[in-house]
Design a protein around this motif. Structure first.
Motif, mmCIF file in Angstrom:
data_model
loop_
_atom_site.group_PDB
_atom_site.id
_atom_site.type_symbol
_atom_site.label_atom_id
_atom_site.label_comp_id
_atom_site.label_asym_id
_atom_site.label_seq_id
_atom_site.Cartn_x
_atom_site.Cartn_y
_atom_site.Cartn_z
ATOM 1 N N GLU A 10 -13.111 -47.153 50.202
ATOM 2 C CA GLU A 10 -14.444 -47.747 50.067
ATOM 3 C C GLU A 10 -14.435 -48.845 49.005
ATOM 4 N N LEU A 11 -13.756 -48.607 47.889
ATOM 5 C CA LEU A 11 -13.732 -49.577 46.800
ATOM 6 C C LEU A 11 -12.939 -50.826 47.153
ATOM 7 N N VAL A 12 -11.829 -50.658 47.870
ATOM 8 C CA VAL A 12 -10.946 -51.790 48.119
ATOM 9 C C VAL A 12 -11.582 -52.806 49.071
ATOM 10 N N SER A 173 2.249 -39.526 30.404
ATOM 11 C CA SER A 173 1.211 -40.519 30.677
ATOM 12 C C SER A 173 -0.052 -40.152 29.900
ATOM 13 N N TYR A 174 -0.980 -41.094 29.845
ATOM 14 C CA TYR A 174 -2.205 -40.922 29.073
ATOM 15 C C TYR A 174 -3.384 -40.880 30.048
ATOM 16 N N VAL A 175 -4.010 -39.717 30.120
ATOM 17 C CA VAL A 175 -5.035 -39.462 31.131
ATOM 18 C C VAL A 175 -6.416 -39.553 30.489
ATOM 19 N N VAL A 176 -7.241 -40.427 31.015
ATOM 20 C CA VAL A 176 -8.640 -40.555 30.605
ATOM 21 C C VAL A 176 -9.475 -39.954 31.730
ATOM 22 N N TYR A 177 -10.336 -38.987 31.397
ATOM 23 C CA TYR A 177 -10.990 -38.245 32.472
ATOM 24 C C TYR A 177 -12.470 -37.963 32.193
ATOM 25 N N ILE A 178 -13.198 -37.711 33.282
ATOM 26 C CA ILE A 178 -14.607 -37.314 33.245
ATOM 27 C C ILE A 178 -14.730 -36.046 34.069
ATOM 28 N N LYS A 179 -15.427 -35.025 33.550
ATOM 29 C CA LYS A 179 -15.515 -33.738 34.236
ATOM 30 C C LYS A 179 -16.893 -33.472 34.853
ATOM 31 N N GLU A 180 -17.962 -33.878 34.202
ATOM 32 C CA GLU A 180 -19.297 -33.503 34.652
ATOM 33 C C GLU A 180 -19.616 -34.162 35.994
ATOM 34 N N SER A 181 -20.140 -33.363 36.931
ATOM 35 C CA SER A 181 -20.384 -33.877 38.288
ATOM 36 C C SER A 181 -21.392 -35.020 38.287
ATOM 37 N N GLU A 182 -22.451 -34.930 37.461
ATOM 38 C CA GLU A 182 -23.458 -35.994 37.445
ATOM 39 C C GLU A 182 -22.858 -37.303 36.945
ATOM 40 N N ARG A 183 -21.998 -37.233 35.942
ATOM 41 C CA ARG A 183 -21.367 -38.448 35.417
ATOM 42 C C ARG A 183 -20.380 -39.028 36.424
ATOM 43 N N CYS A 187 -20.578 -42.664 37.939
ATOM 44 C CA CYS A 187 -19.419 -43.544 37.786
ATOM 45 C C CYS A 187 -18.976 -44.092 39.138
ATOM 46 N N LEU A 188 -18.939 -43.259 40.172
ATOM 47 C CA LEU A 188 -18.550 -43.729 41.502
ATOM 48 C C LEU A 188 -19.535 -44.777 42.019
ATOM 49 N N THR A 189 -20.815 -44.547 41.769
ATOM 50 C CA THR A 189 -21.821 -45.522 42.176
ATOM 51 C C THR A 189 -21.620 -46.838 41.425
ATOM 52 N N TYR A 190 -21.366 -46.739 40.133
ATOM 53 C CA TYR A 190 -21.149 -47.933 39.308
ATOM 54 C C TYR A 190 -19.936 -48.722 39.794
ATOM 55 N N LEU A 191 -18.856 -48.012 40.154
ATOM 56 C CA LEU A 191 -17.639 -48.691 40.601
ATOM 57 C C LEU A 191 -17.820 -49.357 41.962
ATOM 58 N N GLY A 192 -18.785 -48.850 42.746
ATOM 59 C CA GLY A 192 -19.031 -49.447 44.058
ATOM 60 C C GLY A 192 -18.704 -48.542 45.224
ATOM 61 N N ALA A 193 -18.838 -47.206 45.033
ATOM 62 C CA ALA A 193 -18.544 -46.250 46.108
ATOM 63 C C ALA A 193 -19.757 -45.348 46.347
#
Length: 300
Positions: A10-12, A173-183, A187-193
């Motif tokens: 969807e994003l691509v 590797s260095y993993v940056v992550y988000i766990k909360e479902s609402e966030r 975030c997916l909406t913000y990215l364009g999905a």
């Protein structure tokens, strides 16, 4: 196909209209890919669509030849896009303000020209190194970043645009992550999905309905078990009284309830009260049954 793959597909397909945002998207895909330095600029991905977009976008933005195409067969088949020409690598790095001899890869914010460039850059970063779990199993979105300082820069940028994240080291590797479902939804909406966001929300709704149904079912079963256990105690007491001194030995107000319980072992306290004449409240039935139990204990 995985949920993460659906998100990337969807994003691509969403290419920004503004030139600066297209450049930011290319920059995000480049910098957060497998390698981004003077000796190597390359992307490794499972998805051909992402690999092709990487080559097309970088070539158009930086004015270089499209990268070489290769395939690696490991546990999964990886698409490889690599810029082999030294001159192409030099042009790409210079286009985004990096040098051929840079030791540390950092986020160059000079490439964020407008308010929407951060969104485009983060979309590119997710396409190159992001993943999101199937919401049927868990809620987890992450970026696996190959460079420590770059992971710190990503963490800061996500916080600035409203998505506080956490970081951990995993397998070098260095993993940056988000766990909360609402966030993750935001975030997916913000990215364009937005389609992926709706799917995640639908899965959450179904899981919530299922969990509420299971809780209600378990609660009803627990109450039924308590009713059966209590009824068994009452029946034992009434039968003991009947076999020793007879139900007629009970006080007059307990005798109808004792016979009713004996004839209806499955009734709840509320049902027993409604069957009495005159009817009794649940607490009234419970009080008389406690007196009946005490009477039986005295006989024993």
């Amino acid at each position: 196909m995985s949920f993460s793959s659906d998100v990337k597909n969807e994003l691509v397909s969403d290419i920004p209209d503004k030139a600066c945002c297209r450049a930011a998207l290319a920059y995000g895909m480049l910098e957060f890919a497998h390698a981004f330095h003077g000796e190597e600029i390359s992307l490794l991905t499972e998805q051909t669509a992402v690999a092709d977009r990487y080559g097309q976008l970088v070539s158009a933005v930086c004015g270089v030849d499209e990268p070489t195409v290769d395939t690696l067969r490991r546990r999964v088949q990886l698409q490889v896009r690599r810029f082999d020409r030294l001159l192409d690598r030099q042009r790409i790095l210079e286009r985004f303000g990096h040098g051929m001899d840079d030791v540390s890869v950092r986020l160059n914010r000079a490439n964020l020209d407008c308010d929407q460039c951060a969104r485009a850059l983060l979309r590119g970063a997710f396409l190159s190194c992001g993943a999101v779990t199937d919401p049927n199993h868990d809620y987890h979105l992450e970026f696996t970043v190959p460079f420590y300082n770059l992971s710190r820069d990503l963490l800061a940028l996500l916080g600035e645009v409203g998505f506080p994240a956490k970081a951990v080291t995993r397998n070098g590797s260095y993993v940056v992550y988000i766990k909360e479902s609402e966030r993750i939804e935001d975030c997916l909406t913000y990215l364009g999905a937005p389609r992926a966001t709706l799917e995640l929300m639908n899965v959450k709704m179904v899981k919530s309905i299922r969990n509420n149904t299971n809780r209600r079912f378990n609660c009803e079963n627990a109450n039924m078990d308590k009713t059966i256990a209590a009824a068994g105690i009452h029946l034992q007491a009434v039968r003991r009284i009947e076999e020793t001194c007879g139900i007629g030995a009970l006080p007059p107000d307990l005798q109808p309830l004792a016979r009713l319980r004996l004839d209806n072992p499955d009734m709840s306290l509320r049902e027993l009260g409604e069957a009495m004449d005159p009817p009794l409240s649940r607490s009234g039935v419970n009080h008389r049954l406690q007196r009946l139990l005490a009477f039986a204990e005295k006989i024993q």
